[in-house]
Motif scaffolding. Structure first.
Motif, mmCIF file in Angstrom:
data_model
loop_
_atom_site.group_PDB
_atom_site.id
_atom_site.type_symbol
_atom_site.label_atom_id
_atom_site.label_comp_id
_atom_site.label_asym_id
_atom_site.label_seq_id
_atom_site.Cartn_x
_atom_site.Cartn_y
_atom_site.Cartn_z
ATOM 1 N N VAL A 1 2.381 1.560 -3.587
ATOM 2 C CA VAL A 1 1.346 1.942 -4.555
ATOM 3 C C VAL A 1 0.914 3.387 -4.320
ATOM 4 O O VAL A 1 0.725 4.153 -5.272
ATOM 5 N N GLY A 2 0.787 3.788 -3.071
ATOM 6 C CA GLY A 2 0.441 5.167 -2.759
ATOM 7 C C GLY A 2 1.496 6.149 -3.245
ATOM 8 O O GLY A 2 1.175 7.223 -3.757
ATOM 9 N N ILE B 1 3.346 8.578 -11.051
ATOM 10 C CA ILE B 1 2.420 8.551 -12.197
ATOM 11 C C ILE B 1 1.999 9.954 -12.618
ATOM 12 O O ILE B 1 1.979 10.238 -13.826
ATOM 13 N N PRO B 2 1.680 10.880 -11.692
ATOM 14 C CA PRO B 2 1.391 12.248 -12.154
ATOM 15 C C PRO B 2 2.568 12.918 -12.860
ATOM 16 O O PRO B 2 2.359 13.665 -13.819
ATOM 17 N N GLN C 1 2.600 11.475 -16.389
ATOM 18 C CA GLN C 1 1.492 12.000 -17.197
ATOM 19 C C GLN C 1 1.738 13.442 -17.616
ATOM 20 O O GLN C 1 1.322 13.844 -18.701
ATOM 21 N N GLN D 1 0.825 -1.212 0.000
ATOM 22 C CA GLN D 1 0.000 0.000 0.000
ATOM 23 C C GLN D 1 0.859 1.263 0.000
ATOM 24 O O GLN D 1 0.535 2.241 -0.676
ATOM 25 N N PHE E 1 3.598 5.662 -5.800
ATOM 26 C CA PHE E 1 3.539 5.718 -7.256
ATOM 27 C C PHE E 1 2.298 6.457 -7.739
ATOM 28 O O PHE E 1 2.374 7.241 -8.687
ATOM 29 N N ASP E 2 1.151 6.216 -7.098
ATOM 30 C CA ASP E 2 -0.075 6.912 -7.509
ATOM 31 C C ASP E 2 -0.012 8.405 -7.211
ATOM 32 O O ASP E 2 -0.547 9.220 -7.966
ATOM 33 N N GLY E 3 0.624 8.777 -6.113
ATOM 34 C CA GLY E 3 0.645 10.173 -5.717
ATOM 35 C C GLY E 3 1.792 10.981 -6.286
ATOM 36 O O GLY E 3 1.675 12.187 -6.455
ATOM 37 N N GLN E 4 2.918 10.344 -6.600
ATOM 38 C CA GLN E 4 4.102 11.085 -7.018
ATOM 39 C C GLN E 4 4.567 10.741 -8.429
ATOM 40 O O GLN E 4 4.729 11.636 -9.259
#
Length: 89
Positions: free
Chosen positions: A74-75, A82-83, A86, A71, A77-80
């Protein structure tokens, strides 16, 4: 990517790594100290006596904290990460 964003992402990555490794390192330290104390008190100097208990407890702690570690990663990568990908750095 600006210098501030780079250092902030690096700081978050280091903190996430420390958060994930801390339970395993603490347990390895405590078990190592207990085994060392046991060896000093009994004068048993067997090399496998230090290795096997540490390995077993590290595996147990890793198994128990695997969900929390996943968790956290994943948190991060999702928060730092991947944005940033993108946005195109």
């Amino acid at each position: 990517m600006s210098e501030g964003v780079f250092y902030d992402t690096l700081r978050q990555a280091i903190l996430t790594g420390i958060t994930m490794a801390l339970p395993i390192l603490i347990v390895a330290l405590v078990v190592g100290l207990m085994v060392g104390l046991f060896q000093a008190l009994t004068s048993i100097q067997e090399m496998t006596l230090t290795f096997v208990p540490k390995l077993a407890t590290i595996m147990v702690v890793f198994w128990l904290t695997m969900g929390v570690m996943t968790q956290a990663l994943v948190g991060f990568f999702d928060g730092q990460i991947i944005p940033l990908i993108q946005e195109g750095f």
